[in-house]
Write a protein that holds these residues in place. Structure first.
Motif, PDB file in Angstrom:
ATOM      1  N   UNK A   7      12.466 -64.235 -57.133  1.00 22.14           N
ATOM      2  CA  UNK A   7      13.219 -65.140 -58.012  1.00 22.14           C
ATOM      3  C   UNK A   7      14.449 -65.698 -57.293  1.00 22.14           C
ATOM      4  N   UNK A   8      14.435 -65.663 -55.993  1.00 16.93           N
ATOM      5  CA  UNK A   8      15.551 -66.181 -55.208  1.00 16.93           C
ATOM      6  C   UNK A   8      15.703 -67.672 -55.452  1.00 16.93           C
ATOM      7  N   UNK A  21      16.182 -61.891 -54.033  1.00 13.78           N
ATOM      8  CA  UNK A  21      16.135 -61.434 -55.426  1.00 13.78           C
ATOM      9  C   UNK A  21      14.673 -61.269 -55.856  1.00 13.78           C
ATOM     10  N   UNK A  22      14.392 -60.121 -56.442  1.00 14.56           N
ATOM     11  CA  UNK A  22      13.038 -59.806 -56.899  1.00 14.56           C
ATOM     12  C   UNK A  22      13.101 -59.315 -58.341  1.00 14.56           C
ATOM     13  N   UNK A  23      12.080 -59.662 -59.125  1.00 13.24           N
ATOM     14  CA  UNK A  23      12.034 -59.242 -60.524  1.00 13.24           C
ATOM     15  C   UNK A  23      10.678 -58.633 -60.859  1.00 13.24           C
ATOM     16  N   UNK A  34      18.653 -57.448 -56.198  1.00 16.71           N
ATOM     17  CA  UNK A  34      19.182 -58.650 -55.572  1.00 16.71           C
ATOM     18  C   UNK A  34      20.288 -58.293 -54.589  1.00 16.71           C
ATOM     19  N   UNK A  35      20.603 -59.214 -53.739  1.00 15.11           N
ATOM     20  CA  UNK A  35      21.807 -59.117 -52.918  1.00 15.11           C
ATOM     21  C   UNK A  35      22.912 -59.743 -53.744  1.00 15.11           C
ATOM     22  N   UNK A  43      23.175 -54.414 -48.883  1.00 18.55           N
ATOM     23  CA  UNK A  43      22.995 -53.609 -50.098  1.00 18.55           C
ATOM     24  C   UNK A  43      22.163 -54.363 -51.129  1.00 18.55           C
ATOM     25  N   UNK A  44      21.229 -53.652 -51.728  1.00 18.15           N
ATOM     26  CA  UNK A  44      20.465 -54.169 -52.867  1.00 18.15           C
ATOM     27  C   UNK A  44      21.122 -53.659 -54.138  1.00 18.15           C
ATOM     28  N   UNK A  45      21.265 -54.539 -55.107  1.00 15.84           N
ATOM     29  CA  UNK A  45      21.912 -54.225 -56.380  1.00 15.84           C
ATOM     30  C   UNK A  45      20.865 -54.305 -57.485  1.00 15.84           C
ATOM     31  N   UNK A  46      20.921 -53.345 -58.406  1.00 14.44           N
ATOM     32  CA  UNK A  46      19.975 -53.272 -59.510  1.00 14.44           C
ATOM     33  C   UNK A  46      20.589 -53.851 -60.779  1.00 14.44           C
TER      34      UNK A  46
END
Length: 91
Positions: A7-8, A21-23, A34-35, A43-46
């Motif tokens: 979903x970037x 970004x992934x969903x 996402x970053x 870092x990946x953020x949830x």
């Protein structure tokens, strides 16, 4: 099988088309990794309302972050169900 969707959002001038970004949608739950500009670049953020919003989940690959995100949300759901079970038995 989990069906993660990229979903970037890219601007026209972006030369780098690396997904950021992934969903994953499961029933009523949307899990996004996402970053984020307010976190380190690796870092990946949830994001998964109402369970978490902006939790640092991984600094590995996107696949590492996806696995960590699913495990974290699974743990949150288990805790919620445990609490609901306590309430349901009391009433």
């Amino acid at each position: 099988m989990m069906n993660w969707k990229n979903i970037t959002s890219y601007s026209r001038s972006d030369n780098d088309r690396t997904p950021r970004a992934w969903e994953l949608k499961i029933e009523q739950i949307s899990i996004v990794i996402t970053r984020h500009i307010h976190h380190a670049p690796d870092v990946w953020v949830l994001l998964c309302p109402p369970f978490c919003n902006g939790k640092e989940i991984s600094n590995g690959t996107a696949d590492d972050a996806k696995d960590a995100a699913v495990k974290y949300v699974h743990s949150c759901l288990r805790e919620c169900l445990t609490e609901l079970d306590k309430i349901a038995k009391v009433e």
